[in-house]
Design an enzyme around this catalytic site. Structure first.
Site, PDB file in Angstrom:
ATOM      1  N   CYS A  95     -13.475   5.731   3.566  1.00 32.29           N
ATOM      2  CA  CYS A  95     -12.570   6.905   2.849  1.00 32.29           C
ATOM      3  C   CYS A  95     -13.963   7.301   1.737  1.00 32.29           C
ATOM      4  O   CYS A  95     -15.212   6.373   1.036  1.00 32.29           O
ATOM      5  CB  CYS A  95     -12.073   6.062   1.784  1.00 32.29           C
ATOM      6  SG  CYS A  95     -12.588   5.033  -0.182  1.00 32.29           S
ATOM      7  N   GLU A  96     -14.038   8.858   0.903  1.00 33.68           N
ATOM      8  CA  GLU A  96     -14.414   9.870   0.859  1.00 33.68           C
ATOM      9  C   GLU A  96     -15.107   9.016  -1.345  1.00 33.68           C
ATOM     10  O   GLU A  96     -15.711   8.881  -2.018  1.00 33.68           O
ATOM     11  CB  GLU A  96     -14.619  10.914   0.791  1.00 33.68           C
ATOM     12  CG  GLU A  96     -13.379  11.620   0.300  1.00 33.68           C
ATOM     13  CD  GLU A  96     -13.355  12.838  -0.198  1.00 33.68           C
ATOM     14  OE1 GLU A  96     -13.482  13.600   1.276  1.00 33.68           O
ATOM     15  OE2 GLU A  96     -12.115  13.664  -0.649  1.00 33.68           O
ATOM     16  N   HIS A  97     -14.101   7.738  -1.224  1.00 32.37           N
ATOM     17  CA  HIS A  97     -14.281   8.180  -2.889  1.00 32.37           C
ATOM     18  C   HIS A  97     -15.121   6.615  -3.222  1.00 32.37           C
ATOM     19  O   HIS A  97     -15.922   6.182  -4.270  1.00 32.37           O
ATOM     20  CB  HIS A  97     -13.069   7.298  -3.374  1.00 32.37           C
ATOM     21  CG  HIS A  97     -11.930   8.726  -3.584  1.00 32.37           C
ATOM     22  ND1 HIS A  97     -10.354   8.547  -3.715  1.00 32.37           N
ATOM     23  CD2 HIS A  97     -12.111  10.312  -3.877  1.00 32.37           C
ATOM     24  CE1 HIS A  97      -9.967  10.258  -3.927  1.00 32.37           C
ATOM     25  NE2 HIS A  97     -11.023  10.896  -3.461  1.00 32.37           N
ATOM     26  N   HIS A  98     -14.409   5.571  -1.846  1.00 29.30           N
ATOM     27  CA  HIS A  98     -15.589   4.728  -2.361  1.00 29.30           C
ATOM     28  C   HIS A  98     -16.136   3.982  -1.244  1.00 29.30           C
ATOM     29  O   HIS A  98     -16.978   2.724  -0.795  1.00 29.30           O
ATOM     30  CB  HIS A  98     -13.875   3.258  -1.938  1.00 29.30           C
ATOM     31  CG  HIS A  98     -13.649   3.429  -3.183  1.00 29.30           C
ATOM     32  ND1 HIS A  98     -12.146   4.005  -2.884  1.00 29.30           N
ATOM     33  CD2 HIS A  98     -13.887   2.440  -4.647  1.00 29.30           C
ATOM     34  CE1 HIS A  98     -11.505   4.374  -4.443  1.00 29.30           C
ATOM     35  NE2 HIS A  98     -12.460   3.854  -5.804  1.00 29.30           N
ATOM     36  N   GLN A 136      -7.115  10.238   3.941  1.00 28.69           N
ATOM     37  CA  GLN A 136      -6.615  10.598   5.119  1.00 28.69           C
ATOM     38  C   GLN A 136      -5.341  11.204   5.222  1.00 28.69           C
ATOM     39  O   GLN A 136      -4.998  12.265   6.054  1.00 28.69           O
ATOM     40  CB  GLN A 136      -5.863   8.787   4.833  1.00 28.69           C
ATOM     41  CG  GLN A 136      -4.579   8.784   6.246  1.00 28.69           C
ATOM     42  CD  GLN A 136      -3.875   7.380   6.125  1.00 28.69           C
ATOM     43  OE1 GLN A 136      -3.767   6.983   6.246  1.00 28.69           O
ATOM     44  NE2 GLN A 136      -2.710   8.155   6.638  1.00 28.69           N
ATOM     45  N   HIS A 164      -6.473   0.751   4.176  1.00 28.42           N
ATOM     46  CA  HIS A 164      -6.992   1.060   3.272  1.00 28.42           C
ATOM     47  C   HIS A 164      -8.281   0.274   2.796  1.00 28.42           C
ATOM     48  O   HIS A 164      -7.404  -0.812   1.501  1.00 28.42           O
ATOM     49  CB  HIS A 164      -7.564   2.926   2.475  1.00 28.42           C
ATOM     50  CG  HIS A 164      -7.125   3.708   2.917  1.00 28.42           C
ATOM     51  ND1 HIS A 164      -7.051   4.800   2.225  1.00 28.42           N
ATOM     52  CD2 HIS A 164      -6.089   3.712   3.811  1.00 28.42           C
ATOM     53  CE1 HIS A 164      -6.499   5.584   2.741  1.00 28.42           C
ATOM     54  NE2 HIS A 164      -5.566   5.525   3.778  1.00 28.42           N
ATOM     55  N   CYS A 166     -10.112   0.058   0.522  1.00 32.65           N
ATOM     56  CA  CYS A 166     -11.035   0.437  -0.963  1.00 32.65           C
ATOM     57  C   CYS A 166      -9.608  -0.382  -1.795  1.00 32.65           C
ATOM     58  O   CYS A 166      -9.472  -0.371  -2.941  1.00 32.65           O
ATOM     59  CB  CYS A 166     -10.623   1.670  -1.553  1.00 32.65           C
ATOM     60  SG  CYS A 166     -10.063   3.166  -0.771  1.00 32.65           S
TER      61      CYS A 166
HETATM   62 ZN   LIG Z   1     -11.131   4.284  -1.398  1.00 26.49          ZN
END
Ligand SMILES: [Zn+2]
Length: 211
Positions: A95-98, A136, A164, A166
């Protein structure tokens, strides 16, 4: 629906200021210190090198070209014009956020328009985009749009179901939750019969291939 601009399809633009191996390892040592440990203790001494090499695996998709992967096609085989579906493609992404794993599977289908592609290529396209920092929804759209653009089939469908980390190992800590995304193009979008046929194929247990 997320709109993907053309430059995001195919090979990623490699940044000109890509750091060196040494710089990457130094950044990982910083994170270890920041977490509260000593990067010089015995158990951690080789960790920055191992982590950087893991990153090269996790994110190898930046150096791959999904458009080129699909370029080699075969002319229609005996007039086959039914759905081609590759089911349960193992999906490993981040995931590009976490920057934690997204694990699941993908179903990829297309309706040939005289040209077919080697079936393993569909899995390789999934892999190439999955091995980048992703959300995703974007991943689903990139896979579908690339197949649509390069093969120009009568329809493309991509369905991804994934968990996910995260969500499971941090934040709300919910396990057993998976997210489903889909992108339907052409006949799969416009023709309810074709779409129903696809969903039946996805949901069927097949000829007991998976035991
Ligand atoms: Zn994430």
């Amino acid at each position: 629906m997320i709109k993907i601009s053309p430059p995001l399809l195919g090979k990623a633009a490699v940044p000109e200021d890509r750091p060196t191996q040494e710089e990457a390892e130094s950044a990982i040592r910083t994170l270890i210190r920041w977490a509260g440990d000593d990067p010089n203790r015995e158990g951690l001494i080789d960790t920055p090198n191992r982590v950087s090499r893991s990153f090269l695996e996790f994110f190898k998709g930046y150096d791959e070209d999904p458009v080129a992967m699909l370029k080699r096609t075969f002319e229609e085989v005996e007039g086959y014009d039914e759905i081609v579906l590759l089911k349960h493609i193992r999906l490993e992404s981040h995931c590009e956020h976490h920057m934690v794993p997204i694990i699941g599977h993908a179903h990829v289908a297309y309706l040939p328009n005289r040209r077919v592609v080697g079936i393993s290529k569909l899995a390789r396209v999934v892999d190439a985009y999955a091995h980048r920092l992703q959300i995703q929804e974007k991943l689903t759209a990139q896979i579908a749009n690339t197949i649509n653009e390069v093969l120009a089939p009568k329809g493309v469908a991509v369905i991804i179901e994934a968990a996910h980390e995260c969500m499971t190992t941090r934040g709300v800590h919910k396990t057993g939750v998976s997210m489903v995304t889909s992108r339907m193009l052409g006949a799969f979008r416009d023709d309810p019969t074709t779409r129903r046929e696809l969903l039946a194929m996805v949901n069927s247990r097949g000829v007991s291939l998976d035991g």
